[in-house]
Motif scaffolding. Structure first.
Motif, mmCIF file in Angstrom:
data_model
loop_
_atom_site.group_PDB
_atom_site.id
_atom_site.type_symbol
_atom_site.label_atom_id
_atom_site.label_comp_id
_atom_site.label_asym_id
_atom_site.label_seq_id
_atom_site.Cartn_x
_atom_site.Cartn_y
_atom_site.Cartn_z
ATOM 1 N N ARG A 142 0.843 -1.191 0.000
ATOM 2 C CA ARG A 142 0.000 0.000 0.000
ATOM 3 C C ARG A 142 0.882 1.247 0.000
ATOM 4 N N HIS A 143 0.278 2.404 -0.233
ATOM 5 C CA HIS A 143 1.018 3.654 -0.200
ATOM 6 C C HIS A 143 0.162 4.719 0.467
ATOM 7 N N ILE A 144 0.833 5.731 0.967
ATOM 8 C CA ILE A 144 0.115 6.839 1.590
ATOM 9 C C ILE A 144 0.889 8.125 1.314
ATOM 10 N N ASP A 145 0.167 9.148 0.904
ATOM 11 C CA ASP A 145 0.749 10.471 0.657
ATOM 12 C C ASP A 145 -0.382 11.483 0.685
ATOM 13 N N GLU A 146 -0.100 12.731 0.348
ATOM 14 C CA GLU A 146 -1.135 13.764 0.405
ATOM 15 C C GLU A 146 -2.273 13.491 -0.569
ATOM 16 N N ALA A 147 -1.960 12.812 -1.671
ATOM 17 C CA ALA A 147 -3.011 12.483 -2.638
ATOM 18 C C ALA A 147 -3.875 11.318 -2.156
ATOM 19 N N ILE A 191 -4.196 7.836 8.951
ATOM 20 C CA ILE A 191 -4.683 9.039 8.271
ATOM 21 C C ILE A 191 -3.687 10.159 8.554
ATOM 22 N N ILE A 192 -3.308 10.878 7.513
ATOM 23 C CA ILE A 192 -2.257 11.883 7.652
ATOM 24 C C ILE A 192 -2.764 13.244 7.175
ATOM 25 N N PRO A 193 -2.005 14.316 7.460
ATOM 26 C CA PRO A 193 -2.373 15.629 6.924
ATOM 27 C C PRO A 193 -2.426 15.581 5.397
ATOM 28 N N MET A 226 -5.326 8.326 3.400
ATOM 29 C CA MET A 226 -5.916 7.336 4.306
ATOM 30 C C MET A 226 -5.570 5.942 3.803
ATOM 31 N N VAL A 227 -5.322 5.016 4.728
ATOM 32 C CA VAL A 227 -5.039 3.647 4.307
ATOM 33 C C VAL A 227 -5.357 2.685 5.448
ATOM 34 N N ASP A 228 -5.849 1.502 5.088
ATOM 35 C CA ASP A 228 -6.005 0.388 6.026
ATOM 36 C C ASP A 228 -4.908 -0.612 5.719
ATOM 37 N N ILE A 287 -2.162 7.079 13.774
ATOM 38 C CA ILE A 287 -2.172 5.629 13.592
ATOM 39 C C ILE A 287 -3.085 5.022 14.648
ATOM 40 N N THR A 288 -3.951 4.109 14.227
ATOM 41 C CA THR A 288 -4.771 3.342 15.170
ATOM 42 C C THR A 288 -4.502 1.868 14.900
ATOM 43 N N ILE A 289 -3.997 1.167 15.908
ATOM 44 C CA ILE A 289 -3.637 -0.241 15.754
ATOM 45 C C ILE A 289 -4.502 -1.078 16.678
#
Length: 442
Positions: free
Chosen positions: A148-153, A170-172, A156-158, A181-183
């Motif tokens: 998976r990937h996460i960035d400003e675009a 979830i990031i800015p 959000m990711v599970d 981060i919620t684990i």
């Protein structure tokens, strides 16, 4: 705070004795920590550090500590070495929390605030990240491990950790407090039916009835609020499935822990960077029907896949199971109605309710009480239709007067309503024994 944080359990008259605390940070070594970290990354290569073999990273850390920190006491060296290894190969400051079996949930609210759940209660841990860069490095390591990937675009990711723990990030710019981060951790040793009885989540009679329901191929929905134990209960119920059945599981992030030999695990996929290639839960549920399953288990229904799940239950896939968010069995019916309408197929409400009444046999309501305990508060049978309303009857309920005992837990008891379920005959027709004394309090 730096990498020298040491997580301790300190009894304090002002705090819960089980709270996690950090030892005072030895600022004397903070510059050395950062220097060692940079040297290790330079030596291993910034791109390959995270993918390097564990032994290589450990030997590199030990070598540099030996040369750069010869004057540091041996105990401090050990602590620095562990912290550096966790920062490069693990999850940094929260690695100790991940390894603590008493911690069931970790909530990182930006780099300076980490909450945990222990014994069903939330508490501030005292653990912090050095800065947002360190926190983002941990996030990138978690999400990239499963492609998976996460960035400003895509902020959000599970995801999931190697041990199956569920991760949401979830990031800015969506989060205004920094990366979050919620684990949700899962026990490394699977929770068993006996464990739930010992925890006081239900009685032996209730468990025996649920065992018979699963083996008798009843369709079951586990409902409850966030953190109420739905997935844990679904794991336990799934353990009752016979070993000779073909099971297909469908999840957003694989977290079910089934131990039968014939299991196919399917996991949804988010869109790629171009916004293409998404595979939804609904796509997977429909595909399940072509895979000759004896059982379909959906980790959670949230949207239009509820319609496909009902159709599967109504077309020969008896014994299917899923979970959903709802506060009561009656709310569960209303929520399923709403989710079916989200499928984009215009059906009369009466037709939707007919589908529900004919597909669902039992709703198991799981709740987390304010004292932190988790209880099965209702085992409810769906009995059919009365006019335009889905009719139900409680088989078991949990009753409490809201008063606390000396241990700070609610006083309450499980009660058989005395109703003999209509589904008893269906269970017995599958060759599963069922006993009438289950439904009467002694």
């Amino acid at each position: 705070m730096g990498l020298l944080e040491k997580i301790q359990h300190i009894n304090s008259p002002e705090q819960d004795s089980n709270a996690v605390r950090t030892a005072p940070v030895l600022d004397t070594y903070a510059p050395l920590e950062q220097k060692l970290h940079d040297l290790i990354i330079d030596k291993l290569g910034s791109e390959s550090a995270g993918g390097a073999a564990s032994e290589v990273v450990k030997s590199t850390i030990d070598e540099l500590i030996e040369t750069e920190g010869a004057s540091i006491p041996r105990t401090e060296r050990t602590r620095i070495s562990t912290a550096l290894y966790n920062d490069i190969m693990g999850c940094g400051p929260i690695e100790d929390l991940l390894n603590d079996p008493s911690v069931t949930e970790i909530m990182v609210n930006g780099p300076s605030q980490v909450y945990i759940e222990k014994n069903g209660k939330l508490q501030l841990s005292g653990v912090t990240f050095r800065d947002e860069t360190q926190l983002m490095n941990v996030i990138d390591r978690i999400v990239s491990a499963i492609g998976r990937h996460i960035d400003e675009a895509s902020p959000m990711v599970d995801a999931r950790l190697a041990d199956g723990s569920r991760v949401n990030v979830i990031i800015p710019p969506l989060s205004l407090v920094g990366p979050v981060i919620t684990i949700r951790k899962f026990s490394k040793k699977p929770i068993t039916a006996q464990n739930l009885i010992d925890f006081g989540s239900l009685t032996p009679k209730m468990m025996a009835f649920l065992d018979a329901c699963v083996k008798g191929h009843l369709n079951i929905i586990v409902s409850g609020g966030t953190g109420s134990g739905k997935t844990t209960l679904l794991n336990v119920l799934s353990s009752f499935i016979q070993a000779d059945e073909r099971i297909v599981t469908v999840e957003d992030a694989a977290e079910l822990q089934l131990h039968q030999s014939h299991i196919i695990t399917l996991e949804s996929r988010p869109p790629n960077l171009e916004g293409k290639g998404q595979i939804t839960i609904r796509d997977l549920v429909r595909n399940c029907l072509r895979m000759r399953p004896d059982r379909i288990i959906v980790g959670e229904v949230r949207s239009g896949e509820a319609l496909d799940m009902l159709q599967a239950m109504n077309t020969g896939h008896d014994g299917s199971m899923t979970t959903t968010h709802a506060n009561s069995p009656r709310d569960t019916i209303a929520r399923i109605e709403t989710m079916v309408m989200m499928a984009g197929i215009e059906l009369p409400l009466k037709a939707v309710r007919d589908q529900i009444a004919s597909a669902v046999d039992v709703i198991v309501q799981q709740s987390r009480l304010r004292d932190g305990t988790r209880k099965i508060t209702n085992i409810t049978e769906v009995t059919g239709m009365e006019g335009d309303v889905v009719s139900m009857q409680d088989i078991f309920v949990y009753e409490t007067d809201g008063q606390l005992d000396s241990l700070g837990r609610f006083r309450g008891h499980f009660k058989s309503t005395g109703v003999r379920p209509i589904c008893v005959e269906k269970i017995r027709s599958s060759g599963i024994p069922i006993y009438d004394d289950w439904f009467h309090d002694n």
